[in-house]
Motif scaffolding. Structure first.
Motif, PDB file in Angstrom:
ATOM      1  N   ALA A 166     -31.933 -28.274   1.526  1.00 21.06           N
ATOM      2  CA  ALA A 166     -31.935 -29.016   2.809  1.00 21.06           C
ATOM      3  C   ALA A 166     -33.198 -30.255   2.468  1.00 21.06           C
ATOM      4  O   ALA A 166     -32.991 -31.347   2.973  1.00 21.06           O
ATOM      5  CB  ALA A 166     -32.980 -28.054   4.015  1.00 21.06           C
ATOM      6  N   HIS A 167     -34.411 -30.138   1.252  1.00 20.77           N
ATOM      7  CA  HIS A 167     -34.867 -30.957   0.692  1.00 20.77           C
ATOM      8  C   HIS A 167     -34.097 -31.455   0.283  1.00 20.77           C
ATOM      9  O   HIS A 167     -33.982 -33.451   0.381  1.00 20.77           O
ATOM     10  CB  HIS A 167     -35.645 -30.611   0.043  1.00 20.77           C
ATOM     11  CG  HIS A 167     -36.620 -31.647  -1.064  1.00 20.77           C
ATOM     12  ND1 HIS A 167     -36.519 -31.217  -2.235  1.00 20.77           N
ATOM     13  CD2 HIS A 167     -37.654 -31.944  -0.633  1.00 20.77           C
ATOM     14  CE1 HIS A 167     -36.978 -33.091  -2.680  1.00 20.77           C
ATOM     15  NE2 HIS A 167     -37.938 -32.717  -1.739  1.00 20.77           N
ATOM     16  N   ASN A 170     -32.377 -34.271   2.655  1.00 21.48           N
ATOM     17  CA  ASN A 170     -33.425 -35.041   3.825  1.00 21.48           C
ATOM     18  C   ASN A 170     -33.703 -36.390   3.236  1.00 21.48           C
ATOM     19  O   ASN A 170     -33.556 -37.518   3.829  1.00 21.48           O
ATOM     20  CB  ASN A 170     -34.833 -34.517   3.770  1.00 21.48           C
ATOM     21  CG  ASN A 170     -34.801 -33.374   4.867  1.00 21.48           C
ATOM     22  OD1 ASN A 170     -33.815 -33.737   5.559  1.00 21.48           O
ATOM     23  ND2 ASN A 170     -35.719 -32.029   4.908  1.00 21.48           N
ATOM     24  N   GLN A 171     -33.410 -36.418   1.883  1.00 18.87           N
ATOM     25  CA  GLN A 171     -33.310 -37.887   1.086  1.00 18.87           C
ATOM     26  C   GLN A 171     -32.311 -39.010   1.650  1.00 18.87           C
ATOM     27  O   GLN A 171     -32.981 -40.210   1.962  1.00 18.87           O
ATOM     28  CB  GLN A 171     -33.506 -37.169  -0.427  1.00 18.87           C
ATOM     29  CG  GLN A 171     -34.577 -36.342  -1.009  1.00 18.87           C
ATOM     30  CD  GLN A 171     -35.717 -36.974  -0.649  1.00 18.87           C
ATOM     31  OE1 GLN A 171     -36.217 -37.287   0.045  1.00 18.87           O
ATOM     32  NE2 GLN A 171     -36.846 -36.522  -1.911  1.00 18.87           N
ATOM     33  N   THR A 174     -32.993 -39.684   5.256  1.00 23.56           N
ATOM     34  CA  THR A 174     -33.869 -40.098   5.694  1.00 23.56           C
ATOM     35  C   THR A 174     -33.729 -41.878   5.546  1.00 23.56           C
ATOM     36  O   THR A 174     -33.624 -42.567   6.471  1.00 23.56           O
ATOM     37  CB  THR A 174     -35.273 -39.847   4.836  1.00 23.56           C
ATOM     38  OG1 THR A 174     -35.662 -38.677   5.571  1.00 23.56           O
ATOM     39  CG2 THR A 174     -35.918 -40.937   5.213  1.00 23.56           C
ATOM     40  N   ALA A 175     -32.953 -41.882   4.058  1.00 27.49           N
ATOM     41  CA  ALA A 175     -32.718 -43.762   3.488  1.00 27.49           C
ATOM     42  C   ALA A 175     -31.790 -44.139   4.733  1.00 27.49           C
ATOM     43  O   ALA A 175     -31.893 -45.258   5.414  1.00 27.49           O
ATOM     44  CB  ALA A 175     -32.200 -43.287   2.262  1.00 27.49           C
ATOM     45  N   ARG A 210     -23.936 -39.496  -1.305  1.00 23.85           N
ATOM     46  CA  ARG A 210     -24.640 -39.569  -1.181  1.00 23.85           C
ATOM     47  C   ARG A 210     -24.648 -37.695  -0.969  1.00 23.85           C
ATOM     48  O   ARG A 210     -24.727 -36.669  -1.427  1.00 23.85           O
ATOM     49  CB  ARG A 210     -26.023 -39.839  -2.058  1.00 23.85           C
ATOM     50  CG  ARG A 210     -26.512 -39.155  -2.376  1.00 23.85           C
ATOM     51  CD  ARG A 210     -28.128 -40.208  -2.760  1.00 23.85           C
ATOM     52  NE  ARG A 210     -29.150 -39.266  -3.176  1.00 23.85           N
ATOM     53  CZ  ARG A 210     -30.625 -40.046  -2.479  1.00 23.85           C
ATOM     54  NH1 ARG A 210     -31.026 -41.640  -2.243  1.00 23.85           N
ATOM     55  NH2 ARG A 210     -31.987 -38.917  -2.893  1.00 23.85           N
ATOM     56  N   GLY A 248     -33.864 -29.590  -5.864  1.00 26.66           N
ATOM     57  CA  GLY A 248     -34.779 -29.040  -5.420  1.00 26.66           C
ATOM     58  C   GLY A 248     -36.347 -28.263  -6.161  1.00 26.66           C
ATOM     59  O   GLY A 248     -36.642 -27.828  -5.473  1.00 26.66           O
ATOM     60  N   ARG A 250     -38.655 -27.056  -8.201  1.00 24.06           N
ATOM     61  CA  ARG A 250     -39.902 -27.158  -7.983  1.00 24.06           C
ATOM     62  C   ARG A 250     -40.973 -27.159  -9.403  1.00 24.06           C
ATOM     63  O   ARG A 250     -42.086 -27.070  -9.680  1.00 24.06           O
ATOM     64  CB  ARG A 250     -41.093 -25.940  -7.016  1.00 24.06           C
ATOM     65  CG  ARG A 250     -40.525 -26.270  -5.555  1.00 24.06           C
ATOM     66  CD  ARG A 250     -40.728 -25.370  -4.670  1.00 24.06           C
ATOM     67  NE  ARG A 250     -40.115 -24.562  -3.279  1.00 24.06           N
ATOM     68  CZ  ARG A 250     -40.329 -24.446  -2.749  1.00 24.06           C
ATOM     69  NH1 ARG A 250     -40.811 -23.118  -2.998  1.00 24.06           N
ATOM     70  NH2 ARG A 250     -39.512 -23.726  -1.556  1.00 24.06           N
ATOM     71  N   ARG A 252     -41.827 -28.201 -13.159  1.00 25.73           N
ATOM     72  CA  ARG A 252     -41.695 -28.660 -14.189  1.00 25.73           C
ATOM     73  C   ARG A 252     -41.317 -28.600 -14.854  1.00 25.73           C
ATOM     74  O   ARG A 252     -42.348 -27.047 -15.934  1.00 25.73           O
ATOM     75  CB  ARG A 252     -42.798 -29.508 -13.712  1.00 25.73           C
ATOM     76  CG  ARG A 252     -42.906 -31.387 -12.698  1.00 25.73           C
ATOM     77  CD  ARG A 252     -43.800 -31.720 -12.687  1.00 25.73           C
ATOM     78  NE  ARG A 252     -45.376 -31.080 -12.743  1.00 25.73           N
ATOM     79  CZ  ARG A 252     -46.962 -31.109 -13.190  1.00 25.73           C
ATOM     80  NH1 ARG A 252     -46.878 -31.990 -13.909  1.00 25.73           N
ATOM     81  NH2 ARG A 252     -47.920 -30.972 -12.868  1.00 25.73           N
TER      82      ARG A 252
END
Lengths: 383, 115
Positions: A166-167, A170-171, A174-175, A210, A248, A250, A252
């Motif tokens: 979902a994340h 979203n990118q 959004t764009a 994308r 996505g 989380r 690092r």
């Protein structure tokens, strides 16, 4: 060629001990056929009557070809003759899977083992036959179940990934939305957008593409399908799977990717192999997450006719008590999700003629999982 | 208004800059928190749009730093993550505005009233 069934009966009436032998053979669950060296049936037990739909009284004295499909039957006399002449054993003492023919024409798989006995009446061959259909069915059921399990594990992985996806979606969404709204706003205000509109629309289309790619990758991963085999280079598959895993993500983490030059290809189901990679990389990331400087190494190399993928983390290693059950389904210590992961990954690896191995590490070393796949050599690639 | 956009996704960053300029804002884009720090301190009259999931220094840490300034700018958090993740990241922080992705122009105008 002689007509064996017309040759004179070599036996008289069964003796007492013969009758006893016959009654014993009739209690056997396996089919038993005894033939003489001219392939004529001497004994045909009860199990055979069932198996082939022919009564013993009819079968005895006939050539054993009557229980074979035409294509075997044509050559069988020659097989027997060739063995008697040359002594070269093609089936005797070995046993193999052959096909039998029921009186109703049904051809079915059976396991045949043949023994030989020298008797005063000449050589005799004793065949023990087992109908393989029930076993084939259970093998099929097992395969179905396994494919169901693989599917389940994949679905469970996608479930966990849901939020990440979902994340990720979203990118581009959004764009895309902002590009289109920018054009819409300029247009409704009568601003001259001719010079920039094409450029912005291209970017918008790029973002939609994308989003499509993300869906495509997920779809490939989750859809259930029959296992396939393709000759592929392993490294690009691994890289794609790593990208998928990091969607996505989380945590690092440093990923050190090491590729051996000129690796031979492997014959794999790309999606299944990627599933293993996703699983190993996710596990490694989780294992390393607790350390101050999480890092994993993802390495490919060639070793003795195999292509090996190693995924090594710098976590605490695997505790000895967990190691024993590591590859068992549902043995995961993790709260949710991939309890099936390693068990299925190993099954997939083994179905590819390879294996999934682990060096548990510990004492300051992280764990290292190795996916071993047989390399495709130039000769095995043909056909 | 001058708007600083801290967003690592190139597509989102580019489209956001386009629409913000379209709305009459001055836009400075950064791909991570580190480059914003290097560029200097935002003015109190500025707005900073921060993506919560940033490479390097996490978005939440940037938000904490911005809100801790003597004269903090307007801080707008954007994110595509789940509510649980947002709550966890923003423990105790009160950004001026939080917008969840996907964004649209209405959400941006609500977060950054012109004038």
């Amino acid at each position: 060629m002689k007509d064996f069934s017309a040759s004179p009966e070599p036996h008289g009436a069964p003796t007492v001990s013969e009758a006893r032998l016959l009654s014993v053979l009739d209690t056997a669950a396996d089919g038993i056929i005894v033939i003489d060296e001219r392939a004529r049936i001497l004994i045909f037990n009860k199990a055979c009557e069932q198996m082939f739909g022919i009564r013993a009284a009819e079968a005895v004295g006939q050539n054993v070809k009557i229980v074979m499909p035409i294509e075997y039957a044509a050559d069988h006399d020659e097989y027997v003759g060739s063995y008697i002449r040359t002594g070269v054993k093609k089936i005797i003492g070995i046993g193999r899977e052959v096909r039998g023919r029921h009186a109703d024409g049904t051809v079915f798989p059976l396991e045949l083992s043949v023994g030989e006995a020298a008797t005063p009446d000449g050589r005799q061959f004793i065949g023990i036959l087992r109908d393989l259909r029930p076993r084939k069915e259970s093998e099929q059921r097992l395969a179905d179940l396994q494919s169901e399990l693989v599917h389940l594990a994949r679905v469970s992985a996608i479930d966990e990934m849901g939020a990440a996806i979902a994340h990720e979606l979203n990118q581009p969404l959004t764009a895309l939305m902002l590009y289109l709204q920018a054009i819409r706003r300029a247009h409704s205000r009568g601003i001259d957008i001719v010079t920039v509109a094409g450029d912005i629309l291209d970017k918008a289309a790029g973002e939609a593409e994308r989003a499509g790619h993300i869906i495509q990758r997920m779809r490939q991963f989750v859809e259930k399908r029959d296992p396939e085999r393709h000759v592929r280079q392993l490294d690009p598959l691994i890289d794609e799977a790593i990208d998928l895993t990091l969607l996505g993500q989380r945590h690092r983490i440093r990923i050190d990717r090491q590729q051996a030059p000129r690796l031979p290809p492997v014959s794999v189901d790309p999606v299944q192999v990627q599933q293993i990679v996703v699983n190993l990389v996710r596990n490694a990331i989780e294992a390393a997450a607790g350390t101050g400087d999480p890092a994993i190494v993802i390495r490919t190399r060639e070793h003795e006719g195999s292509v090996i993928l190693e995924v090594e983390d710098n976590g605490p290693g695997i505790a000895p008590e967990a190691l024993a059950k590591l590859f068992e389904a549902f043995a995961s210590s993790k709260r949710r999700g991939m309890g099936l992961g390693l068990a299925i990954s190993r099954t997939i690896a083994q179905n590819h003629g390879g294996d999934l191995l682990v060096d548990p590490g510990g004492h300051g070393r992280g764990a290292c999982f190795s996916l071993v796949l047989p390399a495709v050599t130039a000769s095995s690639e043909i056909g | 208004m001058r708007v600083h956009v801290v967003e690592d996704d190139a597509g989102v960053s580019d489209s956001l800059a386009l629409i913000l300029r379209n709305l009459g804002h001055e836009v400075i884009s950064y791909s991570d928190a580190e480059s914003l720090f290097r560029a200097g301190m935002p003015e109190p009259a500025d707005a900073v749009i921060v993506d919560l999931s940033l490479p390097g220094i996490p978005g939440a840490q940037l938000v904490r730093w911005l809100l801790g300034l003597a004269a903090p700018p307007r801080v707008v958090v954007i994110t595509g993550q789940s509510q649980g993740f947002i709550d966890h990241q923003l423990r105790g922080l009160k950004p001026s505005w939080l917008v969840r992705k996907p964004l649209d122009v209405e959400a941006i105008t609500r977060a950054l009233p012109v004038g």
